[in-house]
Design an enzyme around this catalytic site. Structure first.
Site, PDB file in Angstrom:
ATOM      1  N   ARG A  69       0.178  -1.218   0.093  1.00  0.00           N
ATOM      2  CA  ARG A  69       0.139  -0.696   0.376  1.00  0.00           C
ATOM      3  C   ARG A  69       0.672   1.214  -0.187  1.00  0.00           C
ATOM      4  O   ARG A  69       0.296   2.441  -0.203  1.00  0.00           O
ATOM      5  CB  ARG A  69      -0.785   0.311   1.779  1.00  0.00           C
ATOM      6  N   GLU A 106       3.668 -10.489  14.689  1.00  0.00           N
ATOM      7  CA  GLU A 106       3.365 -11.223  15.581  1.00  0.00           C
ATOM      8  C   GLU A 106       2.991 -12.698  15.839  1.00  0.00           C
ATOM      9  O   GLU A 106       3.670 -13.268  16.560  1.00  0.00           O
ATOM     10  CB  GLU A 106       1.848 -10.824  15.348  1.00  0.00           C
TER      11      GLU A 106
END
Length: 182
Positions: A69, A106
Protein backbone atom coordinates in the site's frame (compact mmCIF):
# COMPACT_ATOMS: atom_id res chain seq x y z
CA UNK A 1 -12.72 23.05 -4.45
CA UNK A 2 -9.96 24.54 -2.29
CA UNK A 3 -9.66 23.13 1.22
CA UNK A 4 -7.38 24.07 4.07
CA UNK A 5 -5.31 21.43 5.88
CA UNK A 6 -7.92 20.96 8.63
CA UNK A 7 -10.65 20.35 6.05
CA UNK A 8 -8.41 17.87 4.24
CA UNK A 9 -7.74 15.99 7.48
CA UNK A 10 -11.47 15.92 8.25
CA UNK A 11 -12.19 14.56 4.77
CA UNK A 12 -9.61 11.81 5.30
CA UNK A 13 -10.93 10.92 8.75
CA UNK A 14 -14.51 10.66 7.49
CA UNK A 15 -13.35 8.59 4.50
CA UNK A 16 -11.66 5.88 6.58
CA UNK A 17 -14.17 3.13 7.43
CA UNK A 18 -14.10 1.10 10.61
CA UNK A 19 -14.83 -2.63 10.71
CA UNK A 20 -15.04 -3.82 14.34
CA UNK A 21 -13.90 -7.37 15.09
CA UNK A 22 -12.12 -7.78 11.74
CA UNK A 23 -10.08 -9.83 11.02
CA UNK A 24 -10.58 -11.19 14.55
CA UNK A 25 -12.51 -10.27 17.71
CA UNK A 26 -11.18 -7.17 19.45
CA UNK A 27 -9.54 -5.71 16.34
CA UNK A 28 -10.96 -2.57 14.72
CA UNK A 29 -9.85 -2.59 11.08
CA UNK A 30 -9.32 0.85 9.50
CA UNK A 31 -10.22 0.55 5.82
CA UNK A 32 -8.56 3.05 3.46
CA UNK A 33 -10.31 1.90 0.28
CA UNK A 34 -12.81 4.81 0.43
CA UNK A 35 -9.82 7.21 0.42
CA UNK A 36 -8.56 5.55 -2.74
CA UNK A 37 -12.03 5.55 -4.31
CA UNK A 38 -12.59 9.29 -3.75
CA UNK A 39 -10.24 11.47 -5.83
CA UNK A 40 -10.74 14.38 -3.42
CA UNK A 41 -9.80 12.31 -0.38
CA UNK A 42 -6.79 10.76 -2.13
CA UNK A 43 -5.65 14.19 -3.30
CA UNK A 44 -6.08 15.52 0.24
CA UNK A 45 -3.77 12.79 1.56
CA UNK A 46 -1.09 13.56 -1.03
CA UNK A 47 -1.48 17.31 -0.38
CA UNK A 48 -0.99 16.83 3.36
CA UNK A 49 2.07 14.62 2.89
CA UNK A 50 3.53 17.14 0.43
CA UNK A 51 2.86 20.09 2.72
CA UNK A 52 4.59 18.36 5.66
CA UNK A 53 7.65 17.48 3.58
CA UNK A 54 7.99 20.94 2.01
CA UNK A 55 7.79 22.58 5.46
CA UNK A 56 10.40 20.29 7.01
CA UNK A 57 12.91 19.22 4.36
CA UNK A 58 14.85 21.29 1.85
CA UNK A 59 15.96 18.39 -0.27
CA UNK A 60 14.43 14.98 -0.89
CA UNK A 61 16.05 12.65 -3.41
CA UNK A 62 13.60 9.72 -3.40
CA UNK A 63 10.40 8.36 -1.92
CA UNK A 64 10.54 4.69 -0.89
CA UNK A 65 7.25 2.82 -0.63
CA UNK A 66 6.52 -0.35 1.29
CA UNK A 67 4.86 -3.30 -0.40
CA UNK A 68 2.07 -2.95 -1.16
CA UNK A 69 0.00 0.00 0.00
CA UNK A 70 2.98 2.34 0.13
CA UNK A 71 2.92 1.86 -3.64
CA UNK A 72 -0.45 3.64 -3.75
CA UNK A 73 0.73 6.89 -2.15
CA UNK A 74 4.45 6.97 -2.90
CA UNK A 75 4.47 7.44 -6.70
CA UNK A 76 1.93 10.30 -6.56
CA UNK A 77 3.97 12.02 -3.86
CA UNK A 78 7.26 11.47 -5.69
CA UNK A 79 5.74 12.98 -8.82
CA UNK A 80 4.84 16.15 -6.90
CA UNK A 81 8.53 16.57 -6.07
CA UNK A 82 9.83 15.50 -9.47
CA UNK A 83 11.84 12.69 -7.87
CA UNK A 84 12.02 8.91 -8.18
CA UNK A 85 10.05 6.26 -6.38
CA UNK A 86 11.84 3.24 -4.88
CA UNK A 87 10.18 -0.14 -4.28
CA UNK A 88 10.67 -2.03 -1.02
CA UNK A 89 9.04 -5.40 -1.63
CA UNK A 90 8.41 -8.76 -0.10
CA UNK A 91 11.33 -11.12 -0.71
CA UNK A 92 11.45 -12.72 -4.13
CA UNK A 93 9.47 -10.03 -5.96
CA UNK A 94 12.31 -7.86 -7.32
CA UNK A 95 14.59 -8.82 -10.21
CA UNK A 96 18.34 -8.34 -10.26
CA UNK A 97 20.69 -7.97 -7.32
CA UNK A 98 18.86 -7.25 -4.07
CA UNK A 99 19.55 -6.87 -0.40
CA UNK A 100 17.06 -8.20 2.12
CA UNK A 101 16.34 -8.09 5.81
CA UNK A 102 14.12 -10.35 7.87
CA UNK A 103 11.98 -9.14 10.75
CA UNK A 104 9.53 -10.54 13.26
CA UNK A 105 5.79 -10.46 12.85
CA UNK A 106 3.22 -11.17 15.52
CA UNK A 107 3.13 -14.81 14.40
CA UNK A 108 6.38 -15.58 12.59
CA UNK A 109 8.89 -13.87 10.37
CA UNK A 110 8.85 -11.95 7.11
CA UNK A 111 11.49 -10.61 4.76
CA UNK A 112 11.62 -7.50 2.58
CA UNK A 113 14.15 -6.44 -0.01
CA UNK A 114 15.39 -3.56 -2.12
CA UNK A 115 17.39 -3.58 -5.35
CA UNK A 116 21.02 -2.81 -4.60
CA UNK A 117 21.05 0.10 -7.07
CA UNK A 118 17.75 1.63 -5.87
CA UNK A 119 19.40 4.40 -3.84
CA UNK A 120 22.85 5.92 -3.85
CA UNK A 121 24.87 6.46 -0.67
CA UNK A 122 23.92 9.75 0.94
CA UNK A 123 20.60 10.13 -0.87
CA UNK A 124 17.89 11.72 1.24
CA UNK A 125 14.94 9.31 1.33
CA UNK A 126 11.42 9.43 2.75
CA UNK A 127 9.65 6.12 3.44
CA UNK A 128 5.87 5.86 3.01
CA UNK A 129 3.20 3.30 3.87
CA UNK A 130 -0.50 3.30 4.66
CA UNK A 131 -0.34 2.12 8.27
CA UNK A 132 2.03 2.09 11.23
CA UNK A 133 1.10 -0.51 13.83
CA UNK A 134 3.94 -2.24 15.71
CA UNK A 135 6.59 -0.75 13.41
CA UNK A 136 8.17 -4.04 12.34
CA UNK A 137 7.96 -3.56 8.58
CA UNK A 138 8.88 0.14 8.68
CA UNK A 139 11.83 -0.61 10.97
CA UNK A 140 13.05 -3.29 8.55
CA UNK A 141 12.73 -0.78 5.68
CA UNK A 142 14.84 1.71 7.65
CA UNK A 143 17.48 -0.98 8.19
CA UNK A 144 17.55 -1.79 4.46
CA UNK A 145 18.00 1.85 3.50
CA UNK A 146 20.67 2.38 6.15
CA UNK A 147 22.59 -0.60 4.74
CA UNK A 148 22.49 1.22 1.37
CA UNK A 149 23.87 4.30 3.23
CA UNK A 150 20.78 6.40 2.53
CA UNK A 151 19.86 9.32 4.77
CA UNK A 152 16.34 8.59 6.04
CA UNK A 153 14.50 11.87 6.52
CA UNK A 154 11.11 10.64 7.70
CA UNK A 155 8.66 7.77 7.82
CA UNK A 156 5.21 8.81 6.55
CA UNK A 157 1.96 6.93 7.11
CA UNK A 158 -1.67 7.67 6.48
CA UNK A 159 -2.75 5.99 9.74
CA UNK A 160 -0.86 5.39 12.98
CA UNK A 161 -2.22 3.06 15.65
CA UNK A 162 -0.66 4.89 18.60
CA UNK A 163 -1.45 2.28 21.27
CA UNK A 164 0.91 -0.17 19.54
CA UNK A 165 3.84 2.29 19.90
CA UNK A 166 5.34 1.60 16.47
CA UNK A 167 6.87 5.08 16.35
CA UNK A 168 8.96 4.23 19.42
CA UNK A 169 10.52 1.33 17.52
CA UNK A 170 11.56 3.68 14.70
CA UNK A 171 13.57 6.13 16.79
CA UNK A 172 15.64 8.13 15.97
CA UNK A 173 13.73 8.39 12.67
CA UNK A 174 10.88 10.86 12.51
CA UNK A 175 7.37 9.53 12.02
CA UNK A 176 4.60 11.66 10.56
CA UNK A 177 1.05 10.28 10.42
CA UNK A 178 -1.95 12.04 8.94
CA UNK A 179 -4.44 10.24 11.20
CA UNK A 180 -3.91 8.71 14.64
CA UNK A 181 -6.10 6.14 16.35
CA UNK A 182 -5.69 4.25 19.63
Amino acid sequence: MMMNDQEKETLLRTSVREFPDFPSPGICFRDITPVLKDPNAFSAAIDLFESYLRKNYGQIDAIAGLDSRGFLFGPALAQRFGIGFVLIRKKGKLPGPTESVSYSLEYGKAEIEIQTDAVDPGQKVVIIDDLLATGGTMSAACELLQRRNADILACLVLIELTALKGADKLRPHRVHSLLQYQ
